[in-house]
Design a protein around this motif. Structure first.
Motif, short mmCIF file in Angstrom:
data_model
loop_
_atom_site.label_atom_id
_atom_site.label_comp_id
_atom_site.label_asym_id
_atom_site.label_seq_id
_atom_site.Cartn_x
_atom_site.Cartn_y
_atom_site.Cartn_z
N LYS A 174 -0.73 7.56 0.65
CA LYS A 174 -0.61 6.83 -0.85
C LYS A 174 -0.67 7.76 -1.70
CE LYS A 174 -2.14 2.56 -2.75
NZ LYS A 174 -3.21 1.34 -2.74
N LEU A 175 -1.64 8.64 -1.62
CA LEU A 175 -1.94 9.77 -2.65
C LEU A 175 -0.73 10.67 -2.77
CD1 LEU A 175 -3.83 11.35 -4.76
CD2 LEU A 175 -4.79 12.33 -2.57
N VAL A 176 -0.27 11.18 -1.60
CA VAL A 176 0.78 12.21 -1.61
C VAL A 176 1.95 11.48 -2.15
CG1 VAL A 176 2.33 13.57 -0.02
CG2 VAL A 176 -0.14 13.49 0.34
N LYS A 177 2.31 10.37 -1.59
CA LYS A 177 3.66 9.87 -2.23
C LYS A 177 3.66 9.61 -3.57
CE LYS A 177 6.77 6.13 -1.08
NZ LYS A 177 7.02 5.63 -2.64
N THR A 178 2.53 9.12 -4.38
CA THR A 178 2.57 8.63 -5.64
C THR A 178 2.76 10.06 -6.57
OG1 THR A 178 0.94 6.86 -5.11
CG2 THR A 178 0.83 7.88 -7.56
N LEU A 179 2.22 11.30 -6.23
CA LEU A 179 2.25 12.46 -6.90
C LEU A 179 3.68 12.80 -6.93
CD1 LEU A 179 -1.25 14.23 -6.33
CD2 LEU A 179 -0.24 13.13 -8.45
N ASP B 100 0.74 -1.08 -0.10
CA ASP B 100 0.05 -0.19 -0.12
C ASP B 100 0.88 1.36 0.05
OD1 ASP B 100 -2.30 -1.38 0.06
OD2 ASP B 100 -2.43 -1.59 2.15
N ALA B 101 2.06 1.13 -0.54
CA ALA B 101 2.97 2.28 -0.34
C ALA B 101 2.42 3.49 -1.40
CB ALA B 101 4.25 1.85 -0.79
N ASN B 102 2.13 3.07 -2.50
CA ASN B 102 1.50 3.84 -3.40
C ASN B 102 0.99 3.42 -4.92
OD1 ASN B 102 4.91 3.50 -3.92
ND2 ASN B 102 3.60 3.45 -5.90
N TRP B 103 0.36 4.00 -5.53
CA TRP B 103 -0.35 3.47 -6.82
C TRP B 103 0.40 3.03 -7.88
CZ3 TRP B 103 -3.74 7.23 -4.48
CH2 TRP B 103 -4.97 6.68 -3.76
N VAL B 104 0.18 2.08 -8.62
CA VAL B 104 1.01 1.85 -9.90
C VAL B 104 -0.37 1.80 -10.87
CG1 VAL B 104 2.63 0.29 -11.02
CG2 VAL B 104 2.71 0.54 -8.48
N CYS B 105 0.08 2.65 -11.92
CA CYS B 105 -0.57 2.86 -13.00
C CYS B 105 0.26 2.98 -14.16
CB CYS B 105 -1.48 4.23 -12.59
SG CYS B 105 -2.44 4.14 -11.28
N PRO B 106 -0.56 2.76 -15.65
CA PRO B 106 -0.04 2.79 -16.76
C PRO B 106 0.46 4.51 -16.99
CG PRO B 106 -1.69 1.37 -16.93
CD PRO B 106 -1.94 1.81 -15.50
N GLY B 107 1.40 4.83 -17.34
CA GLY B 107 1.70 6.03 -17.63
C GLY B 107 2.73 6.75 -16.67
N MET B 108 3.02 5.89 -15.42
CA MET B 108 3.91 6.08 -14.31
C MET B 108 5.48 5.48 -14.72
SD MET B 108 1.85 5.62 -10.79
CE MET B 108 0.28 6.69 -10.57
N PHE B 109 6.32 6.16 -14.26
CA PHE B 109 7.82 5.73 -14.48
C PHE B 109 8.04 5.14 -13.03
CE2 PHE B 109 7.51 8.99 -17.49
CZ PHE B 109 8.36 8.69 -18.36
N MET B 110 8.69 3.85 -13.24
CA MET B 110 8.94 2.78 -12.19
C MET B 110 10.26 2.47 -12.41
SD MET B 110 6.22 3.07 -9.93
CE MET B 110 6.47 1.62 -9.23
N LEU C 185 8.85 -3.94 -7.53
CA LEU C 185 8.74 -2.76 -8.29
C LEU C 185 8.97 -1.42 -7.20
CD1 LEU C 185 6.22 -4.52 -9.44
CD2 LEU C 185 5.70 -2.32 -10.85
N LEU C 186 9.53 -0.29 -7.71
CA LEU C 186 9.68 0.71 -6.53
C LEU C 186 9.50 2.03 -7.48
CD1 LEU C 186 11.05 1.91 -4.19
CD2 LEU C 186 13.39 1.77 -5.42
N SER C 187 8.80 2.81 -7.00
CA SER C 187 8.55 4.32 -7.33
C SER C 187 9.78 5.21 -7.07
CB SER C 187 7.50 5.10 -6.73
OG SER C 187 7.24 6.25 -7.16
N PRO C 188 10.27 5.97 -8.17
CA PRO C 188 11.57 6.61 -8.18
C PRO C 188 11.48 7.59 -6.80
CG PRO C 188 10.25 7.43 -9.84
CD PRO C 188 9.49 6.21 -9.34
N PRO C 189 12.63 7.57 -6.12
CA PRO C 189 12.50 8.20 -4.59
C PRO C 189 12.50 9.60 -5.03
CG PRO C 189 14.65 7.03 -4.89
CD PRO C 189 13.64 6.58 -6.15
N PRO C 190 11.92 10.61 -4.23
CA PRO C 190 11.84 11.93 -4.65
C PRO C 190 13.22 12.78 -4.17
CG PRO C 190 10.57 11.57 -2.77
CD PRO C 190 11.08 10.06 -3.15
N GLU C 191 13.44 13.79 -4.56
CA GLU C 191 14.39 14.91 -4.17
C GLU C 191 14.10 16.06 -3.50
OE1 GLU C 191 18.53 15.13 -6.64
OE2 GLU C 191 16.97 17.09 -6.99
N ARG C 192 14.55 15.95 -2.08
CA ARG C 192 14.21 17.20 -1.39
C ARG C 192 14.40 18.58 -2.25
NH1 ARG C 192 13.46 17.10 4.36
NH2 ARG C 192 13.25 15.09 4.98
#
Length: 684
Positions: free
Chosen positions: A595-600, A331-341, A358-365
């Motif tokens: 989940k919403l905030v992390k995905t965006l 439940d870390a984040n959503w994975v949808c078509p159109g996303m970079f993973m 699968l891992l969502s690309p970690p953000p940069e402060r």
């Protein structure tokens, strides 16, 4: 001759006591030399009564400093060092930091600051660093006293001039709270003087998505450049350039992450030892390497045959998701078509790629982005990204941040889904305006849709009712003269507002979208002194802060498009002995918000969807919808999610939710001085 750097580290206590002995003072001189390595004459600098002891200079060989300089200048700041520049840096670091330059980390920090000053001095137009006059002038700037290290500097010749910032701010208030130290507490009299003389409206700029300057990431130069003026009718190549721009930005951000940053030198590791870093492989390099494990990065999408595939600039590959697990948990984040993973798996003989994780690309402060692209002005309001950094923003940035913190009484109020055609909405607004009538906020952010049904231009009664709803709002505002005179009303449209609803019928229209036509707000403008109709999304620049305002039903779109995974337990749900550990109890609404905030924020855009799911304007989406660098705050107005205010990677995300729910009204109050928001829910 300075002593040679020893190969073996000596005893720390003996060496430290020897290095702390101050060297003899240099002979006085009446002229300032252009050589950056000759100390300034004592007569030109006002020392404190007890100056700090100087370290003994050492000679650093080129071979020792080269890998560290390469990591700082080339990998972090995308600069190229010539041999004469490296020799100059060896002498400068050895003179400034002494023998402990490497063990204490002072040498690497000094090189990082030199690279930042070089990029500011050269205006990001010169990536080749040579040992000429440009580098010497940058090095000499470290020996020139500033307001931060010269307490005796008078106010008359201080470089923190008030005229450069606000025109009417006396310089005494800027220096009263300390000389450039942001974290130092400000005296009450200085804070009161700032509140009396500074008008926050002078530092507030609302940036429309269609007026925002277009910045494009240059892969070869590894920096952002000003692009051509965007068009509503771009060539077909703009469609592919949109996704290529997202890929290049995320890939460069991923390469700067510590987990993917390759060391400049490595030792032979024993077999079976964990990797010190991860390596991304392009899809075109998989051919002929079946049965091997790889880590890929690309965009998820459906092929013409309907299979889920991964795309990058080198090609595409079909994916087998039967064994895939999402990291760090399901439940870390959503994975949808159109996303970079980021995908980890094995390349099969039949040409498929079996995905294990699968891992969502970690953000940069935002602070880390300022270290690399601090010279770029993304908003076009004259405030570079470096000014938002507490230590690298220069005197002007530190001063603006101090004034921003001193204006602690400034508040913003955000309201979402304001249906003016519902009678109880005006009652709730009267309750809200009554609460803030004695102390009006700086900005009222009023987000649509302003009508509960779509407005169509062909239906004259519908347009007339829409205009009458804003006239009723103007009559309500006339009862609160303090708000009309002191607050800025910012209207952000929704899906039911004209004129996009003409073609969409209330469904998702092309993004970004124009603001509410000003013809409907004529009577509101007669009552309120400052009314703005901004696009959706839009951005607000306030001193050194960047705030994004977005109105979108994004959570439902994520839920409809999400890829489902198997129910296998992840490794973190089991302890080392193999016994089950109960998962932490987290509220369902809290899970959804995280989940919403992390995905965006991980995806770095407000619309991580294919064009079939979320149509966008090709030439405006790459920069107007981007969330890189991360903003200071994000008003994510999502009426289908309960109100929240959370912080993720130093970005504060707020959602006022639906303004009116039965007999309760909810809104968000944001304090820009503290960069925090509070959710309010009250009955009326």
């Amino acid at each position: 001759m300075p002593p040679q750097l020893p190969q073996n580290k000596p005893a720390k206590s003996t060496l430290s006591s020897f290095l702390r002995r101050p060297p003899p003072a240099p002979p006085p001189s009446s002229e300032l030399t252009s050589d950056p390595f000759v100390p300034l004459p004592p007569s030109s600098i006002r020392h404190s009564p007890a100056p700090a002891p100087r370290v003994l200079a050492v000679e650093i060989p080129l071979s020792i400093l080269r890998p560290i300089a390469f990591r700082v200048f080339t990998k972090k700041h995308n600069l190229t060092l010539k041999s004469d520049a490296l020799a100059l840096l060896c002498q400068f670091v050895g003179r400034k930091c002494g023998a402990d330059w490497r063990d204490s980390g002072a040498g690497e920090k000094l090189l990082d600051e030199i690279a930042r000053r070089w990029k500011r001095a050269e205006a990001a137009g010169k990536i080749l660093v040579d040992g000429g006059d440009s580098l010497k002038s940058v090095l000499k700037s470290f020996d020139v006293p500033t307001a931060a290290n010269s307490p005796a500097l008078s106010r008359t010749n201080s470089n923190l001039s008030a005229m450069e910032l606000a025109g009417d701010i006396p310089s005494s208030m800027l220096m009263a709270g300390g000389t450039g130290d942001v974290e130092m507490s400000m005296p009450e009299e200085a804070r009161d003087e700032i509140e009396d003389n500074v008008d926050p409206n002078d530092f507030l700029k609302i940036v429309d998505a269609f007026e925002m300057p277009k910045t494009v990431y240059n892969v070869s130069k590894k920096m952002f450049e000003r692009g051509q003026k965007p068009s509503f009718f771009p060539p077909p190549s703009a469609k592919t350039a949109l996704f290529r721009a997202r890929y290049n930005t995320l890939y460069s951000r991923l390469q700067r992450n510590e987990s993917f940053l390759a060391p400049t030198y490595s030792k032979s590791a024993p077999s079976g030892a964990p990797k010190s870093h991860y390596k991304l492989t392009p899809i075109s390099a998989l051919l002929g390497r079946a049965g091997q494990n790889f880590m890929l990065f690309g965009m998820l999408g459906h092929s013409p045959s309907g299979h889920l595939s991964l795309y990058d600039p080198t090609g595409e590959i079909a994916l087998d998701m039967s064994l895939a697990q999402l990291l760090p948990h399901a439940d870390a984040n959503w994975v949808c078509p159109g996303m970079f993973m980021v995908l980890d798996g094995v390349y099969e003989e039949d040409g498929r790629f079996t995905v294990f994780t699968l891992l969502s690309p970690p953000p940069e402060r935002r602070e880390q982005s300022a270290d690399v692209f601090g010279h770029v002005d993304f908003l076009g309001n004259g405030v570079s990204l470096d000014m938002s950094h507490l230590t690298h923003g220069g005197p002007q940035g530190r001063t603006m941040r101090r004034i921003e913190e001193a204006l602690s009484h400034v508040r913003w109020v955000a309201v979402g889904e304001l249906h003016l055609d519902v009678p109880r909405t005006l009652e709730a607004l009267r309750h809200l305006f009554t609460r803030y009538s004695s102390d009006p906020p700086l900005v009222f952010i009023l987000a649509g849709s302003f009508s509960s049904i779509p407005v169509t231009p062909g239906d004259a009664p519908s347009v007339r009712v829409y205009k009458e709803n804003f006239d009723a709002l103007a009559s309500l505002l006339a009862d609160f003269p303090s708000i009309c005179a002191q607050s800025t009303l910012l209207f952000v449209p929704g899906d039911n507002d004209p004129w996009a609803s003409t073609f969409s019928g209330g469904s998702a229209s092309a993004w970004p979208r124009k603001g509410v036509p000003e013809v409907f707000l004529n009577r509101v403008k007669r009552v309120v002194s400052d009314v703005r109709c901004a696009s959706n999304p839009c951005r607000l620049g306030y001193f050194t802060s960047e705030v994004v305002v977005c109105r979108d039903d994004v959570a439902g779109r994520f839920q409809r498009s999400a890829i489902r995974f198997s129910k296998a337990r992840s490794a973190e749900e089991m302890d080392l002995d193999g016994h089950d550990t109960p998962p932490p109890v987290v509220d369902t609404d809290t899970k959804l918000v995280r989940k919403l905030v992390k995905t965006l924020l991980d995806q770095g855009t407000l619309s991580p969807f294919p064009l079939s799911k979320r149509p966008v304007l090709w030439d405006f989406a790459a920069h107007a919808l981007a969330l890189y660098p991360l903003p200071t705050a994000l008003f994510l107005i999502e009426p289908n999610i309960h109100p929240f205010a959370v912080t993720y990677e130093s970005c504060h995300v707020m959602n006022p939710g639906r303004f009116l729910v039965r007999h309760r009204a909810s809104w968000v109050e944001y304090a820009p001085a503290e960069r925090k928001g509070v959710v309010f829910e009250e009955g009326f």
